[in-house]
Design a protein around this motif. Structure first.
Motif, PDB file in Angstrom:
ATOM      1  N   LEU A 130       0.828  -1.213   0.000  1.00 55.14           N
ATOM      2  CA  LEU A 130       0.000   0.000   0.000  1.00 55.14           C
ATOM      3  C   LEU A 130       0.865   1.268   0.000  1.00 55.14           C
ATOM      4  O   LEU A 130       2.093   1.209   0.031  1.00 55.14           O
ATOM      5  CB  LEU A 130      -0.960  -0.015   1.183  1.00 55.14           C
ATOM      6  CG  LEU A 130      -2.047  -1.105   1.148  1.00 55.14           C
ATOM      7  CD1 LEU A 130      -3.012  -0.928   2.301  1.00 55.14           C
ATOM      8  CD2 LEU A 130      -2.808  -1.103  -0.160  1.00 55.14           C
ATOM      9  N   SER A 131       0.174   2.413   0.019  1.00 55.27           N
ATOM     10  CA  SER A 131       0.845   3.666  -0.351  1.00 55.27           C
ATOM     11  C   SER A 131       1.945   4.129   0.600  1.00 55.27           C
ATOM     12  O   SER A 131       2.966   4.632   0.142  1.00 55.27           O
ATOM     13  CB  SER A 131      -0.193   4.766  -0.508  1.00 55.27           C
ATOM     14  OG  SER A 131      -0.950   4.909   0.667  1.00 55.27           O
ATOM     15  N   THR A 132       1.766   3.989   1.908  1.00 53.88           N
ATOM     16  CA  THR A 132       2.817   4.448   2.819  1.00 53.88           C
ATOM     17  C   THR A 132       4.029   3.521   2.726  1.00 53.88           C
ATOM     18  O   THR A 132       5.164   3.945   2.560  1.00 53.88           O
ATOM     19  CB  THR A 132       2.299   4.521   4.271  1.00 53.88           C
ATOM     20  OG1 THR A 132       1.343   5.591   4.352  1.00 53.88           O
ATOM     21  CG2 THR A 132       3.421   4.797   5.257  1.00 53.88           C
ATOM     22  N   SER A 184      -7.942  -1.308  -7.827  1.00 49.64           N
ATOM     23  CA  SER A 184      -7.163  -0.079  -7.917  1.00 49.64           C
ATOM     24  C   SER A 184      -7.671   0.841  -6.813  1.00 49.64           C
ATOM     25  O   SER A 184      -8.324   0.366  -5.869  1.00 49.64           O
ATOM     26  CB  SER A 184      -7.295   0.538  -9.301  1.00 49.64           C
ATOM     27  OG  SER A 184      -6.473   1.668  -9.419  1.00 49.64           O
ATOM     28  N   SER A 185      -7.422   2.120  -6.919  1.00 48.82           N
ATOM     29  CA  SER A 185      -7.567   2.947  -5.723  1.00 48.82           C
ATOM     30  C   SER A 185      -7.739   4.418  -6.055  1.00 48.82           C
ATOM     31  O   SER A 185      -7.334   4.873  -7.140  1.00 48.82           O
ATOM     32  CB  SER A 185      -6.290   2.748  -4.900  1.00 48.82           C
ATOM     33  OG  SER A 185      -6.063   3.815  -4.027  1.00 48.82           O
ATOM     34  N   ILE A 186      -8.252   5.157  -5.080  1.00 49.33           N
ATOM     35  CA  ILE A 186      -8.261   6.624  -5.194  1.00 49.33           C
ATOM     36  C   ILE A 186      -6.840   7.162  -5.325  1.00 49.33           C
ATOM     37  O   ILE A 186      -6.648   8.295  -5.748  1.00 49.33           O
ATOM     38  CB  ILE A 186      -8.943   7.290  -3.977  1.00 49.33           C
ATOM     39  CG1 ILE A 186      -8.422   6.701  -2.656  1.00 49.33           C
ATOM     40  CG2 ILE A 186     -10.447   7.181  -4.075  1.00 49.33           C
ATOM     41  CD1 ILE A 186      -8.858   7.471  -1.418  1.00 49.33           C
ATOM     42  N   GLY A 197      -1.046   1.583   4.664  1.00 46.71           N
ATOM     43  CA  GLY A 197      -1.792   2.513   3.827  1.00 46.71           C
ATOM     44  C   GLY A 197      -1.734   3.931   4.388  1.00 46.71           C
ATOM     45  O   GLY A 197      -1.224   4.160   5.480  1.00 46.71           O
ATOM     46  N   THR A 198      -2.274   4.885   3.616  1.00 43.69           N
ATOM     47  CA  THR A 198      -2.287   6.270   4.084  1.00 43.69           C
ATOM     48  C   THR A 198      -3.711   6.712   4.431  1.00 43.69           C
ATOM     49  O   THR A 198      -3.912   7.734   5.078  1.00 43.69           O
ATOM     50  CB  THR A 198      -1.642   7.205   3.036  1.00 43.69           C
ATOM     51  OG1 THR A 198      -0.494   6.542   2.480  1.00 43.69           O
ATOM     52  CG2 THR A 198      -1.160   8.493   3.674  1.00 43.69           C
ATOM     53  N   SER A 199      -4.703   5.914   4.049  1.00 45.08           N
ATOM     54  CA  SER A 199      -6.064   6.175   4.513  1.00 45.08           C
ATOM     55  C   SER A 199      -6.296   5.476   5.863  1.00 45.08           C
ATOM     56  O   SER A 199      -7.407   5.494   6.394  1.00 45.08           O
ATOM     57  CB  SER A 199      -7.092   5.690   3.483  1.00 45.08           C
ATOM     58  OG  SER A 199      -6.955   4.301   3.269  1.00 45.08           O
TER      59      SER A 199
HETATM   60  N1  SER Z   1      -6.033   2.503   1.286  1.00 43.56           N
HETATM   61  C1  SER Z   1      -4.948   2.664   0.365  1.00 43.56           C
HETATM   62  C2  SER Z   1      -3.775   3.272   0.984  1.00 43.56           C
HETATM   63  O1  SER Z   1      -3.952   3.989   1.932  1.00 43.56           O
HETATM   64  C3  SER Z   1      -5.364   3.499  -0.796  1.00 43.56           C
HETATM   65  O2  SER Z   1      -5.918   2.668  -1.730  1.00 43.56           O
HETATM   66  O3  SER Z   1      -2.700   3.086   0.525  1.00 43.56           O
END
Ligand code: SER
Length: 337
Positions: free
Chosen positions: A80-82, A123-125, A203-205
């Motif tokens: 994930l993003s972080t 995929s993702s925001i 993740g970052t969310s």
């Molecule tokens: N939830 C994911 C994240 O925070 C975003 O898709 O990396």
């Protein structure tokens, strides 16, 4: 004869865990899973076979392809993003090169069995990149093709793999005399996901779910984004429902390969308010992590999911109130009791 199965990569992760649970209830298919980790104990008995290993291991994937005929692939494995910002090279190897290997496997199997393998891809925001807060405030609900300028390794990986999936479905071997049977790539752009049973990692969310789980455990929590930070979220059962429904949708009803889906959009302050409604004693403060804040600031406030609604009847079961009142809070209370 090889056995016909559904393959789930990243099955020990948050979505995988819930997806195995759900698919095993319907009993419609044999499930084969791949993950770097063992499967969580509670879902071990629900799959026919678990393979512990990496999706970047071509020999492992070849072995899998020789043993099973794969009908559907839910390819969930990703950093994930972080996490991806900390080890970007590894993120690229897993998120992009791993996906390429799986697309190749699906392409070969589609030709071999003369029937498209369905390839379901989250995929993702994070595939979006709003250039600044003013633009984010101006364009509140973005459509699939707008603002595709991700600033993270993870977001760039997801956006590129969307394109790869479309390539393998629509243009693979486009110079050959005979058009091959190609795989059937279908992709969901998820908002931040919240599960009552598992914690996100990397993740970052994650500030949303972390706030809630900390409150339920009676632990203080310092939210790493500003109170006004707004993105969309979704309850895990809706995320799983969407993946299964998209996999089941008749091919001729789909007018695109990448679909936004959303449930509700709210700020970190509103998220905090909601948590306090159910856990009035919760200690939730803010300690902004500038760099992670910078990432969430590039994600849109909400996404427009009209195409998913129109083409395959998407609609979330859980709006904000039902998500907390009927799914998150009752299950989380039971979990930490
Ligand atoms: N939830 C994911 C994240 O925070 C975003 O898709 O990396």
């Amino acid at each position: 004869m090889r056995k016909s199965v559904v393959l789930i990569t990243g099955a020990s992760g948050e979505i995988g865990h819930a997806l195995v649970e759900n698919l095993s209830i319907s009993g419609e298919c044999d499930i084969v899973t791949v993950d770097l980790q063992d499967l969580p104990k509670d879902i071990e008995a629900k799959v026919s076979r678990h393979i512990k290993g990496s999706i970047t291991d071509k020999i492992l994937l070849d072995d899998l392809a020789s043993r099973f005929e794969i009908d559907v692939i839910y390819h969930l494995a990703a950093l994930l993003s972080t996490r991806a910002e900390i080890i970007p090279g590894t993120a690229h190897r897993v998120n992009v090169e791993g996906t390429l290997l799986l697309l190749e496997l699906a392409a070969e199997q589609s030709q071999f069995r003369g029937k498209p393998v369905k390839f379901i891809f989250p995929s993702s925001i994070a595939a979006y990149g709003m250039p600044d807060l003013a633009t984010k405030a101006q364009f509140k609900r973005v459509r699939e093709w707008e603002w595709n300028y991700p600033t993270t390794m993870y977001g760039a990986n997801k956006l590129y793999c969307e394109r790869l999936g479309i390539y393998f479905s629509n243009h693979y071997k486009q110079l050959s005399e005979e058009k091959p049977i190609t795989l059937d790539f279908r992709c969901l752009r998820y908002p931040g996901l919240i599960s009552a049973f598992t914690m996100p990692s990397g993740g970052t969310s994650d500030y949303g779910p972390e706030m809630l789980h900390a409150a339920a455990k009676g632990e203080p929590y310092a939210c790493f984004v500003r109170p006004d930070t707004t993105i969309n979220f979704m309850a895990m059962p809706d995320a799983v429902k969407a993946a299964i429904n998209l996999a089941h949708a008749p091919a001729d009803s789909l007018t695109q390969r990448v679909y936004n889906i959303t449930a509700f959009s709210l700020s970190a302050a509103e998220f905090r308010e909601k948590v306090l409604e159910y856990f009035p004693g919760a200690e939730i403060s803010y300690k902004v992590h500038q760099n992670r804040q910078g990432i969430v600031d590039t994600w849109p406030m909400d996404t427009d999911d009209n195409h998913a609604r129109r083409d395959w009847g998407w609609s979330p079961d859980y709006d904000l109130d039902r998500c907390f009142g009927e799914y998150l809070v009752p299950n989380i209370k039971q979990r930490y009791q």
